[in-house]
Design a protein around this motif. Structure first.
Motif, short mmCIF file in Angstrom:
data_model
loop_
_atom_site.label_atom_id
_atom_site.label_comp_id
_atom_site.label_asym_id
_atom_site.label_seq_id
_atom_site.Cartn_x
_atom_site.Cartn_y
_atom_site.Cartn_z
N TRP A 36 0.84 -1.19 0.00
CA TRP A 36 0.00 0.00 0.00
C TRP A 36 0.88 1.24 0.00
O TRP A 36 1.86 1.32 0.76
CB TRP A 36 -0.92 0.04 1.22
CG TRP A 36 -2.03 -0.96 1.19
CD1 TRP A 36 -2.06 -2.18 1.78
CD2 TRP A 36 -3.29 -0.80 0.54
NE1 TRP A 36 -3.25 -2.80 1.54
CE2 TRP A 36 -4.03 -1.98 0.78
CE3 TRP A 36 -3.87 0.22 -0.22
CZ2 TRP A 36 -5.33 -2.16 0.28
CZ3 TRP A 36 -5.15 0.03 -0.72
CH2 TRP A 36 -5.86 -1.14 -0.46
N ARG A 38 0.54 5.79 -0.47
CA ARG A 38 -0.40 6.90 -0.45
C ARG A 38 0.28 8.15 -0.98
O ARG A 38 1.49 8.30 -0.92
CB ARG A 38 -0.94 7.15 0.96
CG ARG A 38 0.12 7.59 1.97
CD ARG A 38 -0.48 7.62 3.37
NE ARG A 38 0.46 8.10 4.36
CZ ARG A 38 0.23 8.11 5.67
NH1 ARG A 38 -0.92 7.65 6.15
NH2 ARG A 38 1.15 8.57 6.50
N TYR A 94 -4.96 6.52 -1.61
CA TYR A 94 -4.27 5.28 -1.28
C TYR A 94 -4.29 4.33 -2.47
O TYR A 94 -5.33 4.11 -3.08
CB TYR A 94 -4.92 4.61 -0.07
CG TYR A 94 -4.54 5.27 1.24
CD1 TYR A 94 -3.70 4.62 2.14
CD2 TYR A 94 -5.02 6.53 1.56
CE1 TYR A 94 -3.34 5.23 3.33
CE2 TYR A 94 -4.65 7.15 2.74
CZ TYR A 94 -3.82 6.49 3.62
OH TYR A 94 -3.45 7.09 4.81
#
Length: 124
Positions: A36, A38, A94
């Motif tokens: 992940w 962002r 994200y």
């Protein structure tokens, strides 16, 4: 080869929780790392968390350690990011991402596949 779709973003109050999902389709295998990232306006894309798909080892950025968790359900080809104790500084788009091989410490430039992103906004 691999398509990634994020979901679960939205508007939450500071201190609240949110869970993001990333569904993978197309050509998939267990020999890859998923992560992940962002990106907030005016800032570079920032690493958040990563997981080795097969073994389940994880790594987190210092800014989210202790607040976020990452997990996956192999048979569903789905990865989750559980975000707790959210702060306004967590506001960003994200993205989920994947790379072939096992590399928990890989940077954004090393990832091979990216989703479209989902907006997370934390109000104060």
């Amino acid at each position: 080869q691999v398509q990634l779709v994020e979901s679960g973003g939205g508007l939450v109050q500071a201190g609240g929780s949110l869970r993001l999902s990333c569904a993978a389709s197309g050509r998939t295998s267990s020999s890859y790392t998923m992560g992940w990232f962002r990106q907030a306006p005016g800032k570079e894309r920032e690493f958040v968390a990563a997981i080795n798909w097969n073994g389940g080892s994880t790594h987190f950025a210092d800014s989210v350690k202790g607040r976020f968790t990452i997990s996956r359900v192999n048979v569903k080809n789905t990865m989750y990011l559980q975000m707790n104790s959210l702060k306004p500084e967590d506001t960003a788009v994200y993205y989920c991402a994947a790379l072939y091989g096992y590399s928990l410490y890989a940077t954004a430039a090393e990832y091979d596949y990216w989703g479209q992103g989902t907006q997370v906004t934390v109000s104060s």
